[in-house]
Design a protein around this motif. Structure first.
Motif, short mmCIF file in Angstrom:
data_model
loop_
_atom_site.label_atom_id
_atom_site.label_comp_id
_atom_site.label_asym_id
_atom_site.label_seq_id
_atom_site.Cartn_x
_atom_site.Cartn_y
_atom_site.Cartn_z
N GLN A 1 0.83 -1.22 0.00
CA GLN A 1 0.00 0.00 0.00
C GLN A 1 0.86 1.26 0.00
N THR A 2 0.28 2.36 -0.44
CA THR A 2 0.91 3.68 -0.35
C THR A 2 0.19 4.43 0.77
N PRO A 3 0.77 5.55 1.26
CA PRO A 3 0.13 6.27 2.37
C PRO A 3 -1.32 6.68 2.04
N ASP A 4 -1.58 7.02 0.78
CA ASP A 4 -2.94 7.49 0.47
C ASP A 4 -3.85 6.38 -0.07
N TRP A 5 -3.45 5.12 0.06
CA TRP A 5 -4.26 3.99 -0.44
C TRP A 5 -5.54 3.85 0.38
N LYS A 6 -6.69 3.89 -0.31
CA LYS A 6 -7.96 3.83 0.40
C LYS A 6 -8.64 2.47 0.29
N GLY A 7 -8.02 1.60 -0.51
CA GLY A 7 -8.64 0.29 -0.70
C GLY A 7 -8.28 -0.67 0.42
N GLU A 8 -8.53 -1.96 0.14
CA GLU A 8 -8.25 -3.00 1.13
C GLU A 8 -6.76 -3.33 1.12
N ILE A 9 -6.32 -3.93 2.24
CA ILE A 9 -4.97 -4.47 2.29
C ILE A 9 -5.10 -5.94 2.67
N GLY A 10 -4.64 -6.81 1.79
CA GLY A 10 -4.77 -8.24 2.06
C GLY A 10 -4.80 -9.01 0.76
#
Lengths: 279, 266, 340
Positions: free
Chosen positions: A182-191
């Motif tokens: 992820q990037t700092p501004d990532w708004k999606g899911e992580i996984g």
């Protein structure tokens, strides 16, 4: 008498090059001979052999939907001799295309059903054709959910289209990146995709699932879908075995007695369960 | 043969090794490789003049490796192959037991040092017939030699039996299969065949252990070993070294020395 | 063809020479077994004297007449940066007589045609096939590698031959004219033949014993598919070269390569480790045991099922050519007798 046969490609003009990621490109191709273009039809799920003359051919699905006429698109990762050469081409240059080959996603049979698309990494292209195809015929289908994952934010392809799907009220997009991607501004899911899918727990009733991704993603996604109640014959995927001819002759792509190029590339999970593990 | 069989029985019964890679009777008077895993089946082993294949080639085959520790029925060429594989870090001390055969005798060689000593004690020159064959070929003028190989290579099918049969051709991806750039043309046409066969021979210069299996494997009978023999002689003349004699040997064509008399490399 | 009356005649060696001359005069090339160095293989000949029918089999099959080891599919000369496709002139392919092929090789033509034309027609292959006439010679000898009779063929079988000759001794051949192509090949040559006068070829034919029950092979293969131990055991000594595929009269796996402005088709083999390797590094058949299984499955299960023809004719070439003495007959017997 000439060899006007299956090995002779159409000449295609590159009309547009889109850099999806540093090593993934989308080419928009138009028929150099307009008459050939008018006679050309395909259905979603089909693939072709793209050639860089002097380097050879490689196999990709047609990534654009048949509902958008006048061009076809392909998306590929720069990986080998031919894709490396393809990536060096610019708009205006000529490549070859043979196709369309293979079977199709049976989208007519999916009418009045909900659709769940699950894609990983560079496997979104085959899915993109069918996604746009059903979005262009939106009123024939019920809920449309897209779960798309990549290793990192930079690896997500079709970013502008993802933004477009995100905004549409009639599409539910769940984008995810692997932990650490992820990037700092990532708004999606992580996984990972299977875990995200598990959490999302989409309804399986009257729903068709389409899964495209690397073998490991597919392997872990099928059990999740099974738990969610998707019957094996309601889960579709595409196989990507190595091919040379695309027309059932060269002997490369078979999975048991099945030719991926003729009987596929689209198979249901029910079919895969009956097939040997040669993909 | 009895000594070999009883040794094999003993090694399997005591679980010293899990498999004996040896020779059994094959079709048409030929011998073929056999992989004996039970002491009771050791009688399948034979050793006579028909046993020519260099069985060290099987050491790099995954399915064979999976059988466990092996004892290899080793002709002199196979012993040299083991040493050369060791010199190239393809086989470690203790991984393989060599059963040196010759006549009625079987000599177990458990260490590289033992193999080196065994090879050194019996190292001989080429036979009169082998020398004559090479001399006949070397006597050809340059143009005649070129025509000779053009005719020979015109029959090459690019089946790569020469490569598959060679214990030193263990690469998982051969130069001929690297296509960025495409060093060697894939098709079996004149240029593709010439480049493939020359490349194969050159990649074995200073490494070939002179078993002759390349030529024996060729389904169109190209005398490939002649190329290798010529290079063996060349390497020996120029560098004074012969491959397959030491488990720690430098390879003539891939060893760099700062005081190299040639200046192209500096 | 069965409904037609059997056309059987006799032809002598000298008349055969005249027939060769007639074929050459008609612009045909003649390919026949010919001695070169220490091998007998199909090569261009002009007279029967050049033909060597002594060996049981040629080292290589005659498939190159239909599927050359390298052939141009089309060329793409580039002019001022513009690509132009130039197709092959199929009319320029020389009419060919393959003389002296054995009945097993003649039977192999059907398998090749099935591979190239089962779905869409392969123009180049079909054009070569249309221009090909086969004059077979029945086998009066066989060796331990022959097993045509186990696969429905035989030393005097006529399938695939346009004309089949049987050496009756004394420089005389019994000629069976099988097909329309065969009739055309001897048009105007009627005086070269004598009546057969009831002569029968049977006594001249080799005795090839049936070695296994073919009916058992396909179901056994399918039952054995997942038996990894069986396939590893069967293929332990196989080194994964392409000798078997390249001498085989029916193997037709191919590669496509671009070179010097030409797109080429060239022989390939499912036995090679890199044959199915994906760009990603994933390989659906990473082990030789799986590739050996593929070889047998393709010939004895997939082809019969998908193309209604066996992918093997029992010529035994692969076994003779194998550097490590893999003997397909033994392997088929092992399959037929296996108890999975």
């Amino acid at each position: 008498m000439t060899t006007a046969d299956v090995f002779k490609p159409f000449l295609m003009r590159i009309d547009k090059v889109t850099e999806e990621t540093p090593d993934v490109r989308t080419l928009r191709l138009a028929f150099q001979d307009e008459r050939e273009g008018r006679g050309f039809t395909f259905r979603t799920g089909q693939f072709g052999e793209y050639s860089v003359f002097g380097e050879g051919e490689c196999t990709f699905c047609i990534a654009s939907p048949p509902t958008r006429q006048g061009y076809i698109e392909c998306t590929f990762r720069k990986a080998g001799r031919v894709t490396g050469a393809l990536a060096d081409l610019e708009a205006g240059e000529t490549i070859g295309f043979r196709g369309p080959y293979g079977n199709v996603f049976p989208i007519d049979e999916w009418e009045k059903k909900s659709l769940l698309f699950i894609a990983g990494g560079i496997a979104l292209p085959p899915m993109r054709s069918v996604i746009w195809n059903v979005l262009d015929l939106r009123d024939r289908y019920r809920d449309i959910t897209i779960v798309y994952g990549a290793r990192t934010v930079a690896d997500l392809v079709y970013k502008s289209e993802l933004a477009e799907w995100e905004k549409r009220p009639d599409v539910r997009l769940v984008a995810t990146v692997d932990p650490g991607g992820q990037t700092p501004d990532w708004k999606g899911e992580i996984g990972f995709v299977p875990a995200v899918l598990d959490k999302l727990a989409p309804a399986s009733r009257d729903t068709v699932a389409v899964v495209c991704g690397p073998p490991v993603m597919i392997k872990f996604t099928f059990p999740v879908l099974a738990r969610l109640g998707f019957a094996p014959e309601k889960i579709f995927t595409t196989l990507e075995n190595r091919m040379k001819c695309g027309v059932g002759k060269c002997g490369r792509c078979n999975v048991g007695k099945h030719f991926v190029c003729k009987d596929g590339p689209v198979f249901t999970f029910a079919q895969l369960q009956e097939m040997p593990q040669e993909y | 043969m009895q000594a070999l069989r009883s040794k094999a029985r003993e090694l399997l019964a005591t679980k010293t090794v899990q498999v004996i890679i040896g020779y059994a009777s094959g079709g048409g008077g030929r011998a073929r490789a056999v992989f004996v895993r039970e002491a009771a089946k050791a009688d399948a082993l034979v050793f006579d003049d028909s046993c020519q294949q260099n069985l060290a080639v099987y050491f790099s085959k995954p399915e064979v490796r999976k059988l466990g520790k092996a004892a290899l029925v080793a002709t002199p060429a196979a012993l040299r192959a083991i040493l050369q594989l060791a010199a190239e870090n393809q086989i470690a001390e203790g991984e393989l037991l060599a059963l040196a055969v010759g006549g009625d005798d079987v000599v177990p060689l458990a260490t590289f040092a033992a193999i080196e000593a065994h090879v050194a004690a019996r190292d001989g020159d080429w036979s009169a017939a082998e020398k004559e064959e090479l001399q006949k070929y070397e006597a050809m003028g340059l143009e005649e030699r070129r025509r000779f190989w053009e005719e020979q290579f015109s029959r090459c099918l690019k089946c790569y039996a020469c490569r598959a049969a060679c214990p030193l051709c263990y690469c998982t991806r051969c130069t001929v299969e690297c296509n960025q750039p495409q060093w060697i043309p894939v098709p079996a046409h004149d240029l593709g065949n010439l480049e493939w066969n020359v490349m194969r021979a050159m990649h074995l210069a200073g490494r070939c252990v002179d078993c002759g299996d390349c030529g024996r494997a060729c389904p169109v009978n190209i005398p490939l070993h002649l190329l290798n023999r010529r290079l063996i002689r060349e390497v020996f003349t120029v560098f004074g070294s012969r491959s397959g004699r030491s488990a720690k040997g430098d390879n003539a064509l891939s060893t760099f020395k700062p005081n190299d008399p040639e200046d192209f490399i500096q | 063809m069965n409904s037609m009356e059997k056309d059987t005649r006799l032809i002598g060696r000298e008349a055969l020479a005249k027939l060769f001359a007639q074929w050459l005069g008609e612009g045909r090339r003649i390919l026949a077994p010919k001695q070169s160095n220490d091998k007998v293989d199909f090569a261009e000949v002009e007279t029967p004297g050049e033909v060597s029918l002594d060996p049981v089999q040629t080292g290589q099959s005659p498939k190159g007449a239909l599927f050359p080891r390298v052939e141009e599919l089309f060329s793409f000369p580039s002019r001022d940066g513009r690509v132009e496709l130039r197709e092959r002139d199929l009319a320029a392919l020389k009419p060919t007589v393959v003389f002296g092929l054995r009945p097993c090789d003649a039977a192999a033509l059907a398998a090749l045609a099935a591979i190239f034309n089962w779905d869409s027609a392969d123009a180049l292959f079909s054009a070569r096939l249309a221009a090909l006439t086969t004059v077979g010679v029945a086998c009066n000898r066989c060796d331990e590698y022959c097993f045509c009779t186990s696969l429905g063929g035989g030393p005097g079988a006529t399938t695939g031959s346009d004309i089949l000759l049987t050496d009756m001794g004394g420089g005389e051949y019994l000629a069976e004219v099988i097909s329309e192509k065969g009739r055309q090949a001897i048009q105007g040559a009627g005086t070269l033949f004598q009546p057969a006068l009831g002569k029968d070829k049977e006594s001249r034919l080799a005795r090839v014993e049936k070695a296994f029950d073919l009916d058992k092979v396909k179901p056994a293969l399918e039952a054995l598919f997942d038996d990894e131990a069986f396939w590893v055991e069967q293929s332990l000594r196989c080194l994964g070269c392409g000798a078997c595929a390249y001498v085989c009269p029916t193997c037709a796996c191919f590669d496509i390569q671009d070179e010097n402005g030409r797109r080429l088709r060239c022989w390939d083999s499912c036995g090679f480790g890199l044959f199915t390797l994906h760009t990603s590094g994933h390989n659906p058949r990473p082990l030789q045991s799986q590739r050996w299984r593929q070889r047998l499955m393709h010939k004895f299960s997939y082809m019969p099922e998908r193309q209604s023809v066996l992918g093997c004719v029992g010529c035994g070439r692969c076994s003779r050519a194998c550097p490590v003495d893999m003997n397909i007959l033994e392997h088929l017997r092992a399959v037929a007798e296996a108890k999975p």
